[in-house]
Scaffold this active site. Structure first.
Site, short mmCIF file in Angstrom:
data_model
loop_
_atom_site.label_atom_id
_atom_site.label_comp_id
_atom_site.label_asym_id
_atom_site.label_seq_id
_atom_site.Cartn_x
_atom_site.Cartn_y
_atom_site.Cartn_z
N CYS A 30 0.80 -1.22 0.00
CA CYS A 30 0.00 0.00 0.00
C CYS A 30 0.84 1.27 0.00
O CYS A 30 0.29 2.37 -0.13
CB CYS A 30 -0.95 -0.01 1.20
SG CYS A 30 -1.98 -1.49 1.23
N HIS A 41 -2.52 7.56 7.01
CA HIS A 41 -2.84 6.29 6.35
C HIS A 41 -4.26 5.87 6.73
O HIS A 41 -5.04 5.51 5.86
CB HIS A 41 -1.81 5.24 6.74
CG HIS A 41 -1.92 3.96 5.99
ND1 HIS A 41 -1.86 3.90 4.61
CD2 HIS A 41 -2.08 2.68 6.42
CE1 HIS A 41 -1.98 2.64 4.22
NE2 HIS A 41 -2.12 1.89 5.30
N GLU A 48 -0.79 4.59 14.34
CA GLU A 48 -0.36 5.79 13.62
C GLU A 48 -0.53 7.04 14.48
O GLU A 48 0.35 7.91 14.51
CB GLU A 48 -1.14 5.94 12.32
CG GLU A 48 -0.65 7.09 11.46
CD GLU A 48 -1.28 7.12 10.08
OE1 GLU A 48 -0.79 7.90 9.24
OE2 GLU A 48 -2.25 6.37 9.84
N LYS A 54 -9.43 8.05 3.36
CA LYS A 54 -9.92 6.69 3.08
C LYS A 54 -11.33 6.48 3.61
O LYS A 54 -12.01 5.54 3.21
CB LYS A 54 -8.98 5.66 3.70
CG LYS A 54 -7.66 5.48 2.97
CD LYS A 54 -6.86 4.32 3.56
CE LYS A 54 -5.53 4.13 2.85
NZ LYS A 54 -4.55 5.17 3.24
N HIS A 98 -9.80 2.03 0.56
CA HIS A 98 -8.35 1.83 0.48
C HIS A 98 -7.98 1.34 -0.92
O HIS A 98 -8.30 0.22 -1.30
CB HIS A 98 -7.92 0.82 1.55
CG HIS A 98 -6.44 0.74 1.74
ND1 HIS A 98 -5.53 1.45 0.99
CD2 HIS A 98 -5.70 -0.01 2.61
CE1 HIS A 98 -4.31 1.17 1.38
NE2 HIS A 98 -4.38 0.29 2.36
N PHE A 130 1.59 -3.69 3.90
CA PHE A 130 1.89 -5.03 4.41
C PHE A 130 3.39 -5.30 4.21
O PHE A 130 3.96 -4.96 3.17
CB PHE A 130 1.09 -6.08 3.65
CG PHE A 130 -0.34 -6.24 4.10
CD1 PHE A 130 -0.89 -5.43 5.07
CD2 PHE A 130 -1.14 -7.24 3.55
CE1 PHE A 130 -2.21 -5.60 5.48
CE2 PHE A 130 -2.45 -7.42 3.95
CZ PHE A 130 -2.99 -6.60 4.91
#
Length: 420
Positions: A168, A308, A319, A340, A345, A406
């Site tokens: 991502c 994010h 985060e 998002k 996403h 990831f």
């Protein structure tokens, strides 16, 4: 060696809440949700039955039918948004050297639907006890690097050309690479961004299997709810974003419009887990610190962070923990938001469309909201300004945008208002 200044001169967007840059930005300002029940296939037997699909998009309005059939969706999306960004930047034959224009693109997965279709055809051939018949365009459609290849072929750009793959964080990595090439004087212009097209049975099923997606099938429009106590996973989206990065003197010489200046980029790794973030936000803290140091700025210079913020129970807290550790008391003076909540996403394309949202926030002094919030999470400091449910006008001199992938890949980009 004196580093070159790098500015943004063109933007293109193809998203679940708008098929052009103006449509996308207006939807962000209004807090529009792009999530709805899946229409591309029958999702009845999947745990998650909704996603953020593109709306009213017909690729044949942009690309000839024969040519489009030779491209996976992720490549089609890349072609459409780069055309918009190139037009927006006013890049026309004669005002650039094609040997010094590159394409650096990001995609976390590439041609997933192409792979799915060919695998299904192979299984059918085995069931029928016939020989496999693969599409001659199977490999060229599927490979993740084909999008920048197609872009360069169409436009004749002969500079650096490749794809970054870091889950991502892919398109943020692409943008940071593009920024680096230009400021080192190795290119005048780079078309950068990312595209993803994983809303299919394989994409939904695969992310369901690793318990990453929301399963709130009763309320899909509000399922992407970053920072909300009831969040239960991210909502899969699709689309693309393109950004034209250009050396400042080159842009000025041709009279280009300048949206903002990119002044820093940071990278880091969590070194923790395949899919889960570091619980104390160690990698996230380091990547923001690295980006600010690269920009030669401090935490006190930052006004806004486009986080994010995927709407996962662990990720959102990690985060925000990282932000508070790095920014200290300054964290309470920031605007923070997760777009998002509206787009879902977009995986490898997330960094690109969120960088566009951040660029527009810097240009227009408006913070897009985090929508769908109704229940406070006791693990999140209520004094943080998460720009909940409604956007906010604010002077934005410096902004950051974060993307994490990831494997523990982290990328952060710092943008600054253009002042000449």
């Amino acid at each position: 060696m004196e580093l070159k200044r790098v500015v943004v001169t063109g933007l293109g967007a193809l998203t679940p809440i708008g098929n052009t840059l103006p449509e996308y930005w207006e939807s962000l300002k209004k807090g529009v949700s792009g999530a709805a029940r899946i229409t591309y296939f029958d999702p009845t037997h999947h745990k998650t039955q909704f996603a953020c699909e593109l709306k009213s998009f017909d690729v044949n309005e942009f690309i000839h039918r024969k040519e489009a059939r030779r491209m996976d969706k992720f490549s089609q999306y890349a072609m459409v948004v780069t055309d918009e960004a190139i037009d927006d930047a006013g890049l026309v034959e004669g005002n650039f050297d094609p040997d010094r224009v590159g394409v650096i693109w990001g995609s976390g997965i590439g041609g997933l639907e192409t792979f799915q279709d060919e695998a299904q055809a192979l299984l059918k051939a085995r069931e029928n006890q016939t020989g496999p018949k693969f599409n001659p365009f199977f490999i060229p459609k599927m490979i993740a690097d084909i999008a920048p290849g197609n872009i360069s072929i169409k436009h004749g750009f002969r500079g650096p050309n490749y794809t970054t793959v870091s889950a991502c964080a892919s398109s943020s990595n692409a943008l940071i690479d593009a920024f680096t090439y230009i400021r080192l004087g190795k290119a005048d212009v780079i078309v950068s961004g990312g595209s993803e097209a994983a809303v299919n049975e394989t994409g939904i099923g695969g992310f369901n299997a690793c318990h990453a997606l929301s399963t709130n099938n009763d309320n899909p429009a509000t399922a992407s709810r970053p920072f909300d106590a009831t969040r239960d996973g991210f909502v899969l989206g699709e689309g693309a974003g393109a950004i034209i990065l250009e050396e400042y003197e080159h842009a000025k010489a041709r009279g280009a419009k300048i949206y903002a200046e990119i002044v820093g980029g940071g990278l880091s790794a969590d070194a923790h887990h395949m899919t889960a973030p570091h619980p104390e936000g160690l990698g996230a803290r380091n990547v923001m610190k690295n980006a600010l140091e690269d920009a030669e700025l401090t935490v006190n210079d930052v006004d806004y962070i486009n986080v994010h913020g995927t709407s996962t129970p662990l990720g959102d807290v990690a985060e925000l923990t990282a932000i508070q550790k790095l920014f200290g008391e300054k964290a309470y003076d920031l605007n923070i938001s997760s777009t998002k909540s509206m787009t879902g996403h977009l995986l490898g394309a997330a960094g690109a469309i969120e960088a566009i949202a951040t660029i527009k926030a810097v240009e227009e002094d408006f913070i897009p909201p985090t929508i769908n919030h109704s229940t406070s999470d006791e693990n999140i400091d209520s004094k943080l300004n998460l720009t909940l449910n409604n956007g906010q006008e604010r002077t934005v001199e410096v902004a950051m945008t974060n993307t994490f992938g990831f494997g523990g890949h982290n990328a952060s980009i710092v943008l600054k208002k253009y002042r000449g």
